[in-house]
Design an enzyme around this catalytic site. Structure first.
Site, PDB file in Angstrom:
ATOM      1  N   CYS A  45     130.879  67.520  51.525  1.00  0.00           N
ATOM      2  CA  CYS A  45     131.321  67.996  52.847  1.00  0.00           C
ATOM      3  C   CYS A  45     131.289  66.549  53.623  1.00  0.00           C
ATOM      4  CB  CYS A  45     130.210  68.853  53.136  1.00  0.00           C
ATOM      5  SG  CYS A  45     130.127  69.071  55.016  1.00  0.00           S
ATOM      6  N   LYS A  54     137.174  66.177  59.768  1.00  0.00           N
ATOM      7  CA  LYS A  54     137.162  66.572  61.132  1.00  0.00           C
ATOM      8  C   LYS A  54     137.152  65.575  62.179  1.00  0.00           C
ATOM      9  CE  LYS A  54     137.184  69.908  59.730  1.00  0.00           C
ATOM     10  NZ  LYS A  54     137.234  70.441  58.339  1.00  0.00           N
ATOM     11  N   GLY A 117     123.108  64.362  36.609  1.00  0.00           N
ATOM     12  CA  GLY A 117     122.083  65.195  35.620  1.00  0.00           C
ATOM     13  C   GLY A 117     122.743  66.175  34.530  1.00  0.00           C
ATOM     14  N   GLY A 180     149.206  75.969  51.447  1.00  0.00           N
ATOM     15  CA  GLY A 180     149.243  76.113  52.530  1.00  0.00           C
ATOM     16  C   GLY A 180     147.988  76.663  52.927  1.00  0.00           C
ATOM     17  N   GLY A 181     146.734  76.296  52.711  1.00  0.00           N
ATOM     18  CA  GLY A 181     145.255  77.001  52.813  1.00  0.00           C
ATOM     19  C   GLY A 181     144.756  75.882  53.704  1.00  0.00           C
ATOM     20  N   ALA A 317     130.341  75.035  53.407  1.00  0.00           N
ATOM     21  CA  ALA A 317     129.087  74.292  53.604  1.00  0.00           C
ATOM     22  C   ALA A 317     127.932  75.175  53.983  1.00  0.00           C
ATOM     23  CB  ALA A 317     129.111  72.882  54.396  1.00  0.00           C
ATOM     24  N   HIS A 442     132.617  82.156  83.950  1.00  0.00           N
ATOM     25  CA  HIS A 442     133.812  81.857  84.237  1.00  0.00           C
ATOM     26  C   HIS A 442     134.157  80.570  84.729  1.00  0.00           C
ATOM     27  CE1 HIS A 442     137.997  83.091  85.550  1.00  0.00           C
ATOM     28  NE2 HIS A 442     137.484  82.541  86.999  1.00  0.00           N
TER      29      HIS A 442
HETATM   30  P1  NAD Z   1     142.650  77.384  49.705  1.00  0.00           P
HETATM   31  O1  NAD Z   1     142.281  78.327  48.615  1.00  0.00           O
HETATM   32  O2  NAD Z   1     142.370  77.584  51.033  1.00  0.00           O
HETATM   33  O3  NAD Z   1     144.319  77.015  49.799  1.00  0.00           O
HETATM   34  C1  NAD Z   1     144.997  77.044  48.809  1.00  0.00           C
HETATM   35  C2  NAD Z   1     146.571  77.210  48.986  1.00  0.00           C
HETATM   36  O4  NAD Z   1     147.292  76.876  47.863  1.00  0.00           O
HETATM   37  C3  NAD Z   1     146.647  78.723  48.842  1.00  0.00           C
HETATM   38  O5  NAD Z   1     147.269  79.279  50.079  1.00  0.00           O
HETATM   39  C4  NAD Z   1     147.512  79.147  47.431  1.00  0.00           C
HETATM   40  O6  NAD Z   1     148.140  80.154  47.739  1.00  0.00           O
HETATM   41  C5  NAD Z   1     148.236  77.961  47.326  1.00  0.00           C
HETATM   42  N1  NAD Z   1     148.769  77.632  46.212  1.00  0.00           N
HETATM   43  C6  NAD Z   1     148.010  77.432  45.055  1.00  0.00           C
HETATM   44  N2  NAD Z   1     148.774  77.254  43.912  1.00  0.00           N
HETATM   45  C7  NAD Z   1     149.971  76.806  44.549  1.00  0.00           C
HETATM   46  C8  NAD Z   1     151.279  76.288  43.970  1.00  0.00           C
HETATM   47  N3  NAD Z   1     151.376  76.123  42.797  1.00  0.00           N
HETATM   48  N4  NAD Z   1     152.189  75.918  44.735  1.00  0.00           N
HETATM   49  C9  NAD Z   1     152.143  76.114  46.258  1.00  0.00           C
HETATM   50  N5  NAD Z   1     150.773  76.850  46.769  1.00  0.00           N
HETATM   51  C10 NAD Z   1     149.946  76.973  45.995  1.00  0.00           C
HETATM   52  O7  NAD Z   1     142.170  75.914  48.993  1.00  0.00           O
HETATM   53  P2  NAD Z   1     142.073  74.365  49.727  1.00  0.00           P
HETATM   54  O8  NAD Z   1     143.149  74.316  50.803  1.00  0.00           O
HETATM   55  O9  NAD Z   1     142.302  73.620  48.422  1.00  0.00           O
HETATM   56  O10 NAD Z   1     140.560  74.517  49.978  1.00  0.00           O
HETATM   57  C11 NAD Z   1     139.657  74.774  49.090  1.00  0.00           C
HETATM   58  C12 NAD Z   1     138.396  75.250  49.525  1.00  0.00           C
HETATM   59  O11 NAD Z   1     137.687  74.516  50.200  1.00  0.00           O
HETATM   60  C13 NAD Z   1     138.840  76.671  50.474  1.00  0.00           C
HETATM   61  O12 NAD Z   1     138.750  77.717  50.059  1.00  0.00           O
HETATM   62  C14 NAD Z   1     137.616  76.467  51.489  1.00  0.00           C
HETATM   63  O13 NAD Z   1     136.507  77.374  51.136  1.00  0.00           O
HETATM   64  C15 NAD Z   1     137.206  75.192  51.280  1.00  0.00           C
HETATM   65  N6  NAD Z   1     137.548  74.368  52.550  1.00  0.00           N
HETATM   66  C16 NAD Z   1     137.105  74.880  53.933  1.00  0.00           C
HETATM   67  C17 NAD Z   1     137.361  74.071  55.130  1.00  0.00           C
HETATM   68  C18 NAD Z   1     136.832  74.641  56.260  1.00  0.00           C
HETATM   69  O14 NAD Z   1     135.787  75.360  56.360  1.00  0.00           O
HETATM   70  N7  NAD Z   1     137.510  74.256  57.456  1.00  0.00           N
HETATM   71  C19 NAD Z   1     138.096  72.943  55.094  1.00  0.00           C
HETATM   72  C20 NAD Z   1     138.593  72.411  53.698  1.00  0.00           C
HETATM   73  C21 NAD Z   1     138.262  73.246  52.713  1.00  0.00           C
END
Ligand code: NAD
Length: 469
Positions: A45, A54, A117, A180-181, A317, A442
């Protein structure tokens, strides 16, 4: 340090879960040892995740604000970006925070051991190039690592994971983001703001799969304008390095079959970091890759606890820190404590931000739970109007019989800050009426929570609701 170190509690992993646990344990008088491979605590993190991303997202926000200022009659030149200075600023933030954590260990009398470890037996961890640590109790806080797809393992420097992308060595002319996550959209937005032509390819039919569609829609609309392309229901089927970059072949609904990009960021999820630390040797039970725990975060070995990303989703986190404190409460005798979080907040730090907590509309539908939902669109918000950001909405989800707030979702500027009020409301068992009766200042965006709650009772100052005959 001698070859053998003896401790009451060892915390393996110094991320937000691990250091929060170690600090609380030491504050409660437990002799504590923290082991981490990195020289300073903070984990993914602080060093390669939330904080560096960020910092970059803050820069992206400034760039976007300058662009959006045109509608207020302000014109700025295109920003000159000094990447070395940007990296130095990011490094300084991380360095200051990690130094404070190191001092926190020292001030509390925590033994901080640097090294990897590995379990030797159920009461011993051997630290690589370090001592053998004998312990009474252990908290595993070993986190997660980026998931790798063998397809992208072509030994090319043009293929980045999130750690490499956060370093911003250069701004590629074109960047393909696979996934697109959370990470794909946060970092994709950063590179787009810095000047890359960013394409996102997501294998499911929506961005941020699993997040309520009405929350994703405003983000998708804005990203459509900022990014080069967004391909949904599409996968990369083959990847190859050429003299011009990396050629990606697509399979699915994308309207092209292949394209070449200067760089590719793979962000397809993270996996628990539970391999190669001897968990199998001591018989810690693993389920679908995660360390299995009970509601007190105890593993099948009663004196070993597990928290954070390694112990299950969501990989956040603040969830890890909360679990770490819970495990310490149990270890220090508060046996009545257990995991009872009703409203775990999640924030995607895109522009607009998306945040939610408690029950989502998606989950309510999945479980056939009957709910009532009040949706307040930010077109009616004075504050959103003054910011030029009416592209948000706030929704409050309640139990139709008791009016109790079960979940809240927000998309819009500052959603990540707004969600904290909803967390308190849900954890305190508030009803929508309670939320509506609280005076919100407000003109602020927080009023949108009060207005969404008012709408559930058919009363809103800014939305006319015709009376039912
Ligand atoms: P994610 O699970 O959010 O997104 C991964 C994306 O990749 C999904 O939408 C999935 O459908 C897509 N995907 C998987 N395989 C694919 C492929 N072969 N081709 C195209 N798309 C594919 O994972 P992330 O973005 O890697 O993040 C990991 C984790 O880290 C998250 O689940 C989250 O918990 C954590 N994170 C949190 C924050 C936050 O709190 N703002 C920010 C970054 C990461």
């Amino acid at each position: 340090m001698p070859d053998t170190h003896t401790t009451d509690l060892v915390v393996l992993g110094g991320g937000p879960g691990g250091y929060a646990a170690a600090f609380l344990a030491a504050d409660r008088g437990v002799q504590t040892t923290l082991i981490d491979a990195a020289p300073k605590p903070g984990g993914t993190c602080l060093h390669f995740g939330c904080i560096p991303s960020k910092t970059l997202l803050h820069v992206a926000e400034i760039i976007h604000a300058a662009q959006d200022a045109a509608e207020f009659g302000l014109a700025f030149d295109k920003p000159k970006i000094d990447l070395a200075k940007l990296r130095a600023k990011g490094d300084k933030i991380v360095e200051t925070m990690s130094a404070a954590l190191l001092k926190g260990c020292k001030d509390r009398g925590i033994t901080h051991i640097v090294g990897r470890g590995t379990f030797v037996d159920r009461n011993t961890i051997q630290v690589d190039k370090g001592p053998s640590v004998k312990f009474q109790k252990c908290i595993l806080a070993v986190g997660s690592i980026p998931a790798q797809l063998p397809l992208f393992d072509i030994g090319s420097k043009r293929i980045l994971d999130s750690t490499a992308a956060l370093h911003v060595d250069s701004v590629p002319k074109s960047l393909l983001v696979v996934g697109g996550g959370y990470i794909g959209l946060e970092l994709g937005s950063v590179y787009a703001a810095l000047g890359s032509a960013v394409t996102v390819v997501e294998m499911t039919p929506t961005l941020l799969p699993g997040v309520d569609a009405d929350l994703v829609r405003p983000l998708h609309a804005r990203l459509r304008a900022q990014l080069e392309k967004i391909y949904l229901s599409t996968k990369v089927s083959k990847i190859e390095e050429t003299k011009d970059g990396v050629k990606a072949h697509f399979e699915g609904e994308a309207d092209i079959k292949d394209a070449t990009y200067e760089k590719v960021l793979v962000a397809v999820g993270r996996r628990p970091n539970t391999s190669n630390i001897g968990l199998d040797k001591i018989g810690v039970e693993i389920e679908r890759g995660y360390i299995k725990t009970d509601a007190q975060r105890r593993t099948n070995i009663p004196h070993i606890f597990a928290i954070g990303d390694a112990a299950g989703e969501p990989m956040l986190a603040h969830k890890a820190a909360h679990e770490g404190k819970l495990a310490v409460e149990i270890i220090t005798g508060d046996n009545g404590s257990a995991w009872d979080v009703r409203a775990m907040p999640a924030v995607v730090f895109t522009d607009p931000e998306i945040a939610w907590c408690g029950l989502t509309e998606t989950d309510a539908k999945k479980t056939n739970r009957v709910v009532k939902i009040g949706v307040f669109r930010w077109g009616f918000s004075g504050r959103a109007s003054t910011l030029g950001r009416n592209d948000g909405l706030t929704k409050v989800i309640v139990d139709p019989t008791t009016d109790q707030v079960l979940g809240v979702g927000v998309v819009g500027h500052g959603a990540g800050e707004l969600i904290a009020e909803a967390v308190v409301a849900i954890e305190m068992g508030a009803t929508a009426k309670d939320l509506a009766m609280c005076v919100h200042p407000h003109p602020t965006l927080s009023e949108t929570i009060g207005e969404a709650a008012e709408l559930l009772h058919g009363l809103s100052s800014h939305v006319f609701m015709p009376k039912k005959k």
